[in-house]
Scaffold this active site. Sequence first.
Site, PDB file in Angstrom:
ATOM      1  CG  HIS A  58     -25.802  -2.891 -63.330  1.00 56.99           C
ATOM      2  ND1 HIS A  58     -26.266  -2.705 -64.610  1.00 56.99           N
ATOM      3  CD2 HIS A  58     -26.718  -3.689 -62.722  1.00 56.99           C
ATOM      4  CE1 HIS A  58     -27.407  -3.362 -64.767  1.00 56.99           C
ATOM      5  NE2 HIS A  58     -27.706  -3.960 -63.629  1.00 56.99           N
ATOM      6  CG  ASP A  66     -28.665  -6.232 -60.348  1.00 54.20           C
ATOM      7  OD1 ASP A  66     -28.618  -5.216 -59.652  1.00 54.20           O
ATOM      8  OD2 ASP A  66     -29.009  -6.236 -61.543  1.00 54.20           O
ATOM      9  CG  ASP A 103     -40.492  -5.720 -69.507  1.00 48.96           C
ATOM     10  OD1 ASP A 103     -39.987  -6.821 -69.269  1.00 48.96           O
ATOM     11  OD2 ASP A 103     -39.866  -4.634 -69.464  1.00 48.96           O
ATOM     12  CG  ASP A 153     -31.531   1.518 -65.150  1.00 52.06           C
ATOM     13  OD1 ASP A 153     -32.174   2.445 -65.690  1.00 52.06           O
ATOM     14  OD2 ASP A 153     -31.554   0.348 -65.570  1.00 52.06           O
ATOM     15  CG  HIS A 173     -36.799  -5.364 -70.836  1.00 53.14           C
ATOM     16  ND1 HIS A 173     -37.040  -5.064 -69.525  1.00 53.14           N
ATOM     17  CD2 HIS A 173     -35.460  -5.506 -70.958  1.00 53.14           C
ATOM     18  CE1 HIS A 173     -35.888  -5.015 -68.872  1.00 53.14           C
ATOM     19  NE2 HIS A 173     -34.909  -5.273 -69.714  1.00 53.14           N
ATOM     20  CG  ASP A 230     -33.453  -1.824 -63.424  1.00 52.97           C
ATOM     21  OD1 ASP A 230     -34.278  -2.668 -63.022  1.00 52.97           O
ATOM     22  OD2 ASP A 230     -32.565  -2.074 -64.258  1.00 52.97           O
TER      23      ASP A 230
HETATM   24  C1  XUL Z   1     -30.482  -5.925 -65.398  1.00 54.71           C
HETATM   25  C2  XUL Z   1     -30.889  -4.563 -65.782  1.00 54.71           C
HETATM   26  C3  XUL Z   1     -31.856  -4.471 -66.909  1.00 54.71           C
HETATM   27  C4  XUL Z   1     -31.641  -3.281 -67.775  1.00 54.71           C
HETATM   28  C5  XUL Z   1     -32.493  -3.263 -69.002  1.00 54.71           C
HETATM   29  O1  XUL Z   1     -29.583  -5.967 -64.362  1.00 54.71           O
HETATM   30  O2  XUL Z   1     -30.497  -3.607 -65.179  1.00 54.71           O
HETATM   31  O3  XUL Z   1     -33.145  -4.477 -66.383  1.00 54.71           O
HETATM   32  O4  XUL Z   1     -31.859  -2.107 -67.077  1.00 54.71           O
HETATM   33  O5  XUL Z   1     -32.392  -4.409 -69.753  1.00 54.71           O
HETATM   34 CO    CO Z   2     -30.913  -1.587 -65.255  1.00 54.75          CO
END
Ligand code: XUL
Ligand code: CO
Length: 437
Positions: free
Chosen positions: A269, A305, A102, A294, A99, A337
């Site tokens: 997710h 999460d 970051d 991810d 990001h 991730d």
């Molecule tokens: C949050 C998530 C983020 C995205 C990128 O749950 O997964 O880190 O991958 O913004």
């Molecule tokens: Co993510």
Amino acid sequence: MAYFTGLGKITYEGAKSKNPLAFKYYNSKEVVAGKTMEEHLRFSVAYWHTFTHEGSDPFGSSSMLRPWDKYTGMDKAKARVEAAFELFDKLDVPFFAFHDRDIAPEGMTLQETNANLDVIIGMIRDYLKTSKTKLLWNTANMFTHPRFMHGAATTCNADVFAYCAAQVKKGLETGKELGAQNYVFWGGREGYVTLLNTDLKLELDNLARFFHMAVDYAREIGFAGQFLIEPKPKEPTKHQYDFDAQTAMAFLRNYNLQDAFKMNIEANHATLAGHTFQHELRMSRINGMLGSVDANQGDMLLGWDTDEFPTDLYETTLAMYEILQNGGLGKGGLNFDAKPRRESFEPEDLFYAHIAGMDTFARGLKVAARLIKDQVFENIIAERYKSFREGIGLEIVSGKADFHTLEQYALQNKPIINKSGRQEQIKAILNQYLLEV
Ligand code: XUL
Ligand code: CO
């Protein structure tokens, strides 16, 4: 300067190795189903979890011991870049993702923030000239700062919408400059908490307007990366608009954006949405919209999460099955991730965690390739649906049948005979493959 002193390059030693700092299954050059493991898996390190996250949770402060923590501000941001490319090289990962916030801290104004970013982008650009590791994707953090409390592109405050536009504009320029293969939109604050104060229609229309502007600007500057939406049902917002893959794809179609985006599917997710990881991958795949992944896993006993490193072979096998059936991930990859647990606070835990994730996916790839070679599920499914390849079933799928002809058929009162779905037997076959490869 070196940050992970005492840790060398991680190499493949095979399944019998007892060395915790070696790959047991990930052998980057090994060919599986016509491509090397490295080409299939396209691993990526997530900058935020590995270099920025400090181990805090809603009840506790930072716990991570990080060699760059002796610095502050921009010096820390620079040290993180040096450490990042050291880790990429030692783990031999082909990609990373970040990001905007970051990699560089915010300044007092957007100008200052962008100036901070430019310094770090310049540094990353220099590393990219010699490093094998490339940028899988970048994205905008439009969720941490309090200005996003009501949403980003779905805010009630037009000034915030404009701020977000400026941020993503800069993000696309960054992606172009650093050769990003993709650009990700994850809408952590794109949703609502209560409908009692929410103009749902305006928020959704504005989100679509925002995406159209992003598509237009990418075209204008010649950014060639793939656009990805990362669905998530909730957290931090109560109801997020990109709830799951089906919701996000329907939204894109409603607003004529379907040709410009694909899905970035995150395992944790999927489970938060009440789906399996495989469900989200399959749903995206059959719609031609599986773009990237991810790669992490959740904890079934916790409702949030947890972003754990993937260590569940069953899950990675079924994920790789979908990815292989998709013909690979194209410009996408498997982005970790994921973060080591708060109590796994030492620098080498970053290595153990990535090694665990890479080995689990490598093994999953091999099992999935064998399942496909033997056409295990394909044969089972072909047999289960064979009634649609002949007689009345063929008339249905070829579009020849209508309610009149189907009623006539049903009125013949032929006995309806169902067959067993054999779920338990199929799971036992899957176990055989998992244990035998
Ligand atoms: C949050 C998530 C983020 C995205 C990128 O749950 O997964 O880190 O991958 O913004
Ligand atoms: Co993510």
